[in-house]
Design an enzyme around this catalytic site. Structure first.
Site, PDB file in Angstrom:
ATOM      1  N   HIS A  44       4.682   5.421   0.248  1.00  0.00           N
ATOM      2  CA  HIS A  44       5.432   4.922   1.410  1.00  0.00           C
ATOM      3  C   HIS A  44       4.772   3.632   1.901  1.00  0.00           C
ATOM      4  O   HIS A  44       3.557   3.615   2.152  1.00  0.00           O
ATOM      5  CB  HIS A  44       5.395   5.943   2.551  1.00  0.00           C
TER       6      HIS A  44
ATOM      7  N   THR B 192      10.443   2.661   1.331  1.00  0.00           N
ATOM      8  CA  THR B 192      10.338   2.363   2.759  1.00  0.00           C
ATOM      9  C   THR B 192      11.670   2.640   3.449  1.00  0.00           C
ATOM     10  O   THR B 192      12.727   2.567   2.823  1.00  0.00           O
ATOM     11  CB  THR B 192       9.861   0.916   2.992  1.00  0.00           C
TER      12      THR B 192
ATOM     13  N   GLU C 268       7.958  20.692   1.753  1.00  0.00           N
ATOM     14  CA  GLU C 268       6.658  20.321   2.349  1.00  0.00           C
ATOM     15  C   GLU C 268       6.240  21.373   3.374  1.00  0.00           C
ATOM     16  O   GLU C 268       5.063  21.554   3.666  1.00  0.00           O
ATOM     17  CB  GLU C 268       6.785  18.949   3.029  1.00  0.00           C
TER      18      GLU C 268
ATOM     19  N   ASP D 217       1.166   9.051  -2.040  1.00  0.00           N
ATOM     20  CA  ASP D 217       1.931   9.327  -0.825  1.00  0.00           C
ATOM     21  C   ASP D 217       1.673   8.233   0.219  1.00  0.00           C
ATOM     22  O   ASP D 217       2.508   7.361   0.414  1.00  0.00           O
ATOM     23  CB  ASP D 217       1.573  10.708  -0.257  1.00  0.00           C
TER      24      ASP D 217
HETATM   25  C1  6MZ Z   1       7.505  13.105   4.658  1.00  0.00           C
HETATM   26  C2  6MZ Z   1       6.690  10.966   4.888  1.00  0.00           C
HETATM   27  C3  6MZ Z   1       5.407  11.388   4.490  1.00  0.00           C
HETATM   28  O1  6MZ Z   1       9.229   4.335   5.378  1.00  0.00           O
HETATM   29  O2  6MZ Z   1       8.087   3.363   7.378  1.00  0.00           O
HETATM   30  N1  6MZ Z   1       6.624   9.655   5.145  1.00  0.00           N
HETATM   31  N2  6MZ Z   1       7.732  11.817   4.968  1.00  0.00           N
HETATM   32  N3  6MZ Z   1       6.296  13.575   4.291  1.00  0.00           N
HETATM   33  C4  6MZ Z   1       5.219  12.762   4.192  1.00  0.00           C
HETATM   34  N4  6MZ Z   1       4.021  13.309   3.846  1.00  0.00           N
HETATM   35  C5  6MZ Z   1       2.848  13.200   4.613  1.00  0.00           C
HETATM   36  N5  6MZ Z   1       4.611  10.314   4.480  1.00  0.00           N
HETATM   37  C6  6MZ Z   1       5.366   9.264   4.885  1.00  0.00           C
HETATM   38  O3  6MZ Z   1       6.784   4.686   5.685  1.00  0.00           O
HETATM   39  C7  6MZ Z   1       6.429   5.686   6.613  1.00  0.00           C
HETATM   40  C8  6MZ Z   1       7.487   6.754   6.654  1.00  0.00           C
HETATM   41  O4  6MZ Z   1       7.500   7.479   5.413  1.00  0.00           O
HETATM   42  C9  6MZ Z   1       7.778   8.847   5.626  1.00  0.00           C
HETATM   43  C10 6MZ Z   1       7.972   9.030   7.127  1.00  0.00           C
HETATM   44  O5  6MZ Z   1       9.340   8.930   7.423  1.00  0.00           O
HETATM   45  C11 6MZ Z   1       7.210   7.845   7.694  1.00  0.00           C
HETATM   46  O6  6MZ Z   1       7.667   7.442   8.977  1.00  0.00           O
HETATM   47  P1  6MZ Z   1       8.002   3.663   5.894  1.00  0.00           P
HETATM   48  O7  6MZ Z   1       7.602   2.460   5.107  1.00  0.00           O
END
Ligand code: 6MZ
Length: 369
Positions: free
Chosen positions: A25, A107, A234, A309
């Protein structure tokens, strides 16, 4: 099992090998130093209290709930066009520095009317970040566009090879979003296919939102031939996990809270799993590394790929994830190499990219002996 004395050598080895990252992410992969710098600027403007934010950024162990609070803070720090461009550039540089040869960066396109940001302009800022990388060659356009848009050749004039990384983008639907907003994201992804967008991700706080809300947009993506990956299991939610598996996504992420029936379904479906070891342990979705389902899936030869992740949020790196997997399973270099190479089969990019990745791994294999 890798002994402590061997781990530095093993880490160097993991760093030096080509790797493929399929679950990263963008806003979870930011350097701490960048987050602190951005917090400092907002602190000076009186928008946040720096001291309150500093320890939140530097804290290491976070529950799943705290992780999502941190994301809200990160989004306050990063959601303007110039910052989105900057973090994209840095995140790609960081992956390339670790010999990641292909990354699918995901993202959530964000809208913020007060600063004139639309989902599209957010994504354009991400793409500007890809273009801004100048220390390595970033190939992000589909292969049939590559020549026209001139991604520099890996060989520069003086004959030295420049590092090259393939980058593809996945647009995430946040579980807080409505059906209409999810549909808008899928539409945008379809419009941006020529700019390296290769798929859709469903993510966000797993205790929020209903599968039925996102299903119309995900079904539309599927009908349009856009690959989908889902954050699945999850937290315990059997009905949702079963619906997700029935949907037959191209990949799933995590797969932590499955029961016997779901494991059987997953294994017979052969849906590849994006494994995020450190993330699952830190958020306590899995109780210990030795009881992580990675062990069983690996032994069952189920398709899987090791991923970070949120390398920033969980203070990890893709090389560390390989090291962790190797020490848990007692894997040797050859097995780790094969694990990394197998990920080629699960990337969402086209066959030209896959063939190039195969060549990269063939030439790395020659140096292994
Ligand atoms: C679920 C996750 C995550 O999209 O703003 N995100 N969603 N489980 C996880 N495991 C820990 N880790 C990240 O990146 C951040 C966004 O990615 C998702 C969440 O929606 C978080 O706000 P972006 O670039």
């Amino acid at each position: 099992m890798i002994r402590e004395s061997e781990s530095w050598r093993e880490m160097d080895w993991c760093l030096s090998q080509p790797k493929i990252e399929l679950h990263a992410h963008l806003n979870g992969s930011i350097r701490d130093s960048t987050l602190l710098e951005l917090a400092g600027v907002l602190g000076e403007k009186g928008i946040i209290v720096f001291k309150d934010v500093e320890h939140v950024i530097l804290k290491n162990n976070r529950s799943l709930k705290e992780v999502f609070k941190l994301f809200d803070l990160i989004h306050i720090l990063t959601t303007d066009h110039a910052t989105v461009t900057r973090i994209t550039k840095e995140v790609v540089e960081d992956f390339a520095a670790e010999n990641v040869v292909y990354v699918e960066l995901r993202t959530t396109p964000k809208r913020s009317e007060s600063i004139g940001m639309s989902k599209r302009s957010y994504m354009e800022a991400v793409i500007d970040g890809l273009r801004a990388v100048n220390t390595i060659d970033v190939a992000f356009l589909p292969s049939d566009m590559g020549l026209k848009n001139s991604v520099r050749s890996p060989l520069i004039d003086n004959g030295t090879t420049r590092r090259k990384i393939y980058v593809r983008l996945l647009l995430s639907i946040d579980r807080r979003e409505s059906t209409a907003a999810a549909m808008e994201t899928v539409q945008l992804a379809l419009e941006m296919r020529d700019l390296g967008v290769v798929g859709i991700d469903l993510s966000g706080n797993p205790v929020i939102g209903e599968w039925e809300t996102f299903l119309p947009a995900l079904t539309f993506a599927k009908e349009q031939g856009l690959p989908v990956t889902l954050h699945c299991g999850e937290v315990p939610n059997r009905t949702e996990v079963q619906s997700m598996l029935d949907f037959l996504p191209q990949r799933i992420g995590h797969a932590c809270c499955f029961e016997e029936e779901e494991w059987a379904k997953l294994k017979s479906s052969r849906i590849p799993v994006e494994i995020c070891l450190t993330s699952n342990i830190r958020t306590e979705s899995v109780s210990s590394i030795n009881s992580h389902h990675f062990v069983d899936l690996y032994n069952a030869e189920h398709p899987l790929v090791l991923c970070t992740d949120d390398a920033g949020v969980f203070s990890t790196s893709i090389s560390r994830e390989y090291l962790l997997a190797a020490s848990t399973l007692g894997l040797g270099e050859r097995e780790m190499f094969t694990l990394a190479r197998n990920a080629i089969n699960f990337v969402f990019a086209d066959d030209v990219v896959k063939n190039d990745l195969r060549k990269i791994f063939v030439s790395a294999a020659e140096k292994l002996e």
